[in-house]
Scaffold this motif. Structure first.
Motif, PDB file in Angstrom:
ATOM      1  N   VAL A 190       0.808  -1.223   0.000  1.00  0.00           N
ATOM      2  CA  VAL A 190       0.000   0.000   0.000  1.00  0.00           C
ATOM      3  C   VAL A 190       0.841   1.274   0.000  1.00  0.00           C
ATOM      4  O   VAL A 190       0.306   2.377  -0.109  1.00  0.00           O
ATOM      5  CB  VAL A 190      -0.958   0.021   1.220  1.00  0.00           C
ATOM      6  CG1 VAL A 190      -1.940  -1.136   1.153  1.00  0.00           C
ATOM      7  CG2 VAL A 190      -0.179  -0.028   2.535  1.00  0.00           C
ATOM      8  N   THR A 191       2.167   1.153   0.147  1.00  0.00           N
ATOM      9  CA  THR A 191       3.047   2.318   0.233  1.00  0.00           C
ATOM     10  C   THR A 191       4.221   2.128  -0.715  1.00  0.00           C
ATOM     11  O   THR A 191       4.962   1.149  -0.591  1.00  0.00           O
ATOM     12  CB  THR A 191       3.585   2.492   1.678  1.00  0.00           C
ATOM     13  OG1 THR A 191       2.498   2.388   2.606  1.00  0.00           O
ATOM     14  CG2 THR A 191       4.250   3.853   1.849  1.00  0.00           C
ATOM     15  N   ASN A 192       4.412   3.043  -1.663  1.00  0.00           N
ATOM     16  CA  ASN A 192       5.507   2.883  -2.613  1.00  0.00           C
ATOM     17  C   ASN A 192       6.807   3.485  -2.076  1.00  0.00           C
ATOM     18  O   ASN A 192       6.827   4.111  -1.003  1.00  0.00           O
ATOM     19  CB  ASN A 192       5.151   3.472  -3.981  1.00  0.00           C
ATOM     20  CG  ASN A 192       4.866   4.970  -3.933  1.00  0.00           C
ATOM     21  OD1 ASN A 192       5.545   5.722  -3.218  1.00  0.00           O
ATOM     22  ND2 ASN A 192       3.880   5.421  -4.692  1.00  0.00           N
ATOM     23  N   ASP A 193       7.882   3.322  -2.834  1.00  0.00           N
ATOM     24  CA  ASP A 193       9.204   3.774  -2.378  1.00  0.00           C
ATOM     25  C   ASP A 193       9.229   5.270  -2.071  1.00  0.00           C
ATOM     26  O   ASP A 193       9.796   5.704  -1.062  1.00  0.00           O
ATOM     27  CB  ASP A 193      10.260   3.460  -3.451  1.00  0.00           C
ATOM     28  CG  ASP A 193      10.479   1.971  -3.626  1.00  0.00           C
ATOM     29  OD1 ASP A 193       9.873   1.179  -2.875  1.00  0.00           O
ATOM     30  OD2 ASP A 193      11.260   1.579  -4.523  1.00  0.00           O
ATOM     31  N   LYS A 194       8.626   6.072  -2.962  1.00  0.00           N
ATOM     32  CA  LYS A 194       8.644   7.525  -2.770  1.00  0.00           C
ATOM     33  C   LYS A 194       7.871   7.933  -1.523  1.00  0.00           C
ATOM     34  O   LYS A 194       8.281   8.847  -0.794  1.00  0.00           O
ATOM     35  CB  LYS A 194       8.077   8.217  -4.008  1.00  0.00           C
ATOM     36  CG  LYS A 194       8.980   8.145  -5.232  1.00  0.00           C
ATOM     37  CD  LYS A 194       8.410   8.941  -6.391  1.00  0.00           C
ATOM     38  CE  LYS A 194       9.345   8.893  -7.597  1.00  0.00           C
ATOM     39  NZ  LYS A 194       8.796   9.676  -8.749  1.00  0.00           N
ATOM     40  N   GLY A 243      -6.481  -0.144   3.763  1.00  0.00           N
ATOM     41  CA  GLY A 243      -5.177  -0.315   4.388  1.00  0.00           C
ATOM     42  C   GLY A 243      -4.655  -1.726   4.191  1.00  0.00           C
ATOM     43  O   GLY A 243      -5.351  -2.611   3.696  1.00  0.00           O
ATOM     44  N   SER A 244      -3.411  -1.954   4.578  1.00  0.00           N
ATOM     45  CA  SER A 244      -2.789  -3.261   4.404  1.00  0.00           C
ATOM     46  C   SER A 244      -3.476  -4.304   5.274  1.00  0.00           C
ATOM     47  O   SER A 244      -3.705  -4.100   6.461  1.00  0.00           O
ATOM     48  CB  SER A 244      -1.303  -3.194   4.760  1.00  0.00           C
ATOM     49  OG  SER A 244      -0.717  -4.469   4.651  1.00  0.00           O
ATOM     50  N   GLY A 245      -3.802  -5.448   4.664  1.00  0.00           N
ATOM     51  CA  GLY A 245      -4.410  -6.543   5.407  1.00  0.00           C
ATOM     52  C   GLY A 245      -3.399  -7.602   5.781  1.00  0.00           C
ATOM     53  O   GLY A 245      -3.746  -8.628   6.353  1.00  0.00           O
ATOM     54  N   ASP A 246      -2.138  -7.352   5.454  1.00  0.00           N
ATOM     55  CA  ASP A 246      -1.072  -8.318   5.720  1.00  0.00           C
ATOM     56  C   ASP A 246      -0.279  -7.874   6.953  1.00  0.00           C
ATOM     57  O   ASP A 246      -0.463  -6.765   7.455  1.00  0.00           O
ATOM     58  CB  ASP A 246      -0.142  -8.403   4.506  1.00  0.00           C
ATOM     59  CG  ASP A 246       0.478  -9.781   4.352  1.00  0.00           C
ATOM     60  OD1 ASP A 246       0.601 -10.475   5.377  1.00  0.00           O
ATOM     61  OD2 ASP A 246       0.841 -10.157   3.231  1.00  0.00           O
ATOM     62  N   ASP A 247       0.607  -8.763   7.423  1.00  0.00           N
ATOM     63  CA  ASP A 247       1.469  -8.357   8.533  1.00  0.00           C
ATOM     64  C   ASP A 247       2.449  -7.288   8.047  1.00  0.00           C
ATOM     65  O   ASP A 247       2.888  -7.309   6.899  1.00  0.00           O
ATOM     66  CB  ASP A 247       2.251  -9.549   9.088  1.00  0.00           C
ATOM     67  CG  ASP A 247       3.171 -10.170   8.060  1.00  0.00           C
ATOM     68  OD1 ASP A 247       4.377  -9.895   8.109  1.00  0.00           O
ATOM     69  OD2 ASP A 247       2.682 -10.915   7.198  1.00  0.00           O
ATOM     70  N   ILE A 248       2.771  -6.330   8.908  1.00  0.00           N
ATOM     71  CA  ILE A 248       3.674  -5.233   8.548  1.00  0.00           C
ATOM     72  C   ILE A 248       4.826  -5.216   9.544  1.00  0.00           C
ATOM     73  O   ILE A 248       4.642  -4.925  10.720  1.00  0.00           O
ATOM     74  CB  ILE A 248       2.965  -3.862   8.579  1.00  0.00           C
ATOM     75  CG1 ILE A 248       1.658  -3.915   7.792  1.00  0.00           C
ATOM     76  CG2 ILE A 248       3.872  -2.773   8.030  1.00  0.00           C
ATOM     77  CD1 ILE A 248       0.810  -2.663   7.958  1.00  0.00           C
ATOM     78  N   SER A 249       6.020  -5.548   9.065  1.00  0.00           N
ATOM     79  CA  SER A 249       7.223  -5.448   9.886  1.00  0.00           C
ATOM     80  C   SER A 249       8.191  -4.501   9.203  1.00  0.00           C
ATOM     81  O   SER A 249       8.427  -4.623   7.998  1.00  0.00           O
ATOM     82  CB  SER A 249       7.887  -6.812  10.068  1.00  0.00           C
ATOM     83  OG  SER A 249       7.025  -7.715  10.726  1.00  0.00           O
ATOM     84  N   VAL A 250       8.748  -3.551   9.954  1.00  0.00           N
ATOM     85  CA  VAL A 250       9.625  -2.535   9.367  1.00  0.00           C
ATOM     86  C   VAL A 250      10.845  -2.304  10.263  1.00  0.00           C
ATOM     87  O   VAL A 250      10.714  -2.179  11.485  1.00  0.00           O
ATOM     88  CB  VAL A 250       8.886  -1.189   9.179  1.00  0.00           C
ATOM     89  CG1 VAL A 250       9.815  -0.149   8.552  1.00  0.00           C
ATOM     90  CG2 VAL A 250       7.638  -1.361   8.328  1.00  0.00           C
ATOM     91  N   PHE A 251      12.012  -2.272   9.639  1.00  0.00           N
ATOM     92  CA  PHE A 251      13.256  -1.879  10.312  1.00  0.00           C
ATOM     93  C   PHE A 251      13.808  -0.647   9.595  1.00  0.00           C
ATOM     94  O   PHE A 251      13.833  -0.615   8.363  1.00  0.00           O
ATOM     95  CB  PHE A 251      14.305  -2.986  10.251  1.00  0.00           C
ATOM     96  CG  PHE A 251      13.989  -4.187  11.091  1.00  0.00           C
ATOM     97  CD1 PHE A 251      14.538  -4.335  12.354  1.00  0.00           C
ATOM     98  CD2 PHE A 251      13.137  -5.178  10.617  1.00  0.00           C
ATOM     99  CE1 PHE A 251      14.259  -5.458  13.123  1.00  0.00           C
ATOM    100  CE2 PHE A 251      12.845  -6.290  11.379  1.00  0.00           C
ATOM    101  CZ  PHE A 251      13.403  -6.438  12.636  1.00  0.00           C
ATOM    102  N   VAL A 252      14.247   0.330  10.349  1.00  0.00           N
ATOM    103  CA  VAL A 252      14.899   1.520   9.793  1.00  0.00           C
ATOM    104  C   VAL A 252      16.280   1.620  10.436  1.00  0.00           C
ATOM    105  O   VAL A 252      16.402   1.827  11.639  1.00  0.00           O
ATOM    106  CB  VAL A 252      14.076   2.796  10.048  1.00  0.00           C
ATOM    107  CG1 VAL A 252      14.800   4.013   9.487  1.00  0.00           C
ATOM    108  CG2 VAL A 252      12.679   2.661   9.420  1.00  0.00           C
TER     109      VAL A 252
END
Length: 261
Positions: A190-194, A243-252
């Motif tokens: 649901v969210t692109n690179d930009k 919105g996203s219906g999948d699991d969302i894991s993010v590391f920055v």
């Protein structure tokens, strides 16, 4: 992958997962991806892709080539050829566009009995499925996964070998706002690179450069924005899309700046 197979046999633990790993070694980042997660580097506002998604569409030719070499893996249910749509029995003997493992473009062929089988790759985009079962073509585990109501195993086509990309940190001067972002498909659906880069810049500028919490807050904001807000018709993004219906894991992960060496 072999360990997961051993645990499946000894402890009856089924299942599998995608894998995205970033390893720092002697001044370089090695990013390995097996699945549909994604990694990007944001450096001075520029987006540098560090992985690509492995899906039935992106790996069409590898899958078709394997099916050509090992037709027994398809049982009697599937064809390795791709057609623009499912072939109907009434179209036997007619000409239709197709492509095989060697083709990027399309050509015409006369429809035969074998072409009536279900295609190895069916659907487009996020709805594309391999053998009408799974939407990724690389990952760990899933040794017991079979095509529904059949004895056809998915695993021979589901590769555990990752693609590895290398980034040399010593070639550039990195500031505290330069980061490596790792995210599961729940983010990128649901969210692109930009849009991710815009959130990174927005959140980082609201914190002091030496505040270690700023990177955690970026990851948290990316998760929250991709999940959306619960409304009457489900979870919705700011633009009112689903919105996203999948699991969302993010590391920055910071690449430079005070205290990061």
């Amino acid at each position: 992958d072999e360990q997961i197979e051993r645990e499946r046999a000894s402890q009856h633990l089924p299942g599998g997962c995608c894998a995205l790993a970033a390893i720092y070694l002697m001044g370089k980042f090695y990013v390995a991806n097996a699945g549909d997660s994604r990694a990007i580097i944001i450096r001075n506002g520029e987006i540098i892709p560090m992985s690509r998604e492995f899906t039935p569409e992106t790996e069409r030719q590898r899958l078709q080539f394997l099916a050509l070499l090992r037709p027994e893996l398809l049982g009697k249910e599937f064809t390795h050829l791709e057609f623009p749509r499912r072939i109907q029995p009434k179209e036997l003997g007619k000409k239709m566009l197709y492509r095989d493992q060697n083709m990027n473009g399309w050509a015409y062929k006369k429809i035969e009995e074998d072409d009536l089988k279900f295609p190895l790759i069916f659907g487009e985009g996020k709805k594309a499925r391999m053998m009408a079962t799974i939407g990724v073509t690389r990952g760990l585990g899933d040794h017991d996964l079979k095509v529904f109501s059949s004895n056809i195993h998915i695993k021979p086509f589901l590769s555990c070998f990752p693609e590895v990309r290398v980034y040399d940190l010593t070639q550039y001067e990195h500031c505290p706002d330069d980061v490596l972002v790792l995210g599961t498909d729940g983010l990128w659906d649901v969210t692109n690179d930009k849009e991710v880069a815009a959130v990174v810049m927005e959140v980082l500028t609201s914190y002091e450069p030496n505040d270690p919490c700023r990177y955690t807050m970026v990851a948290q904001e990316l998760v929250v924005r991709s999940r959306g807000v619960l409304k009457e018709h489900g979870w919705r993004l700011a633009n009112d899309k689903l919105g996203s219906g999948d699991d969302i894991s993010v590391f920055v992960i910071p690449l430079g700046g005070p205290g990061n060496y």
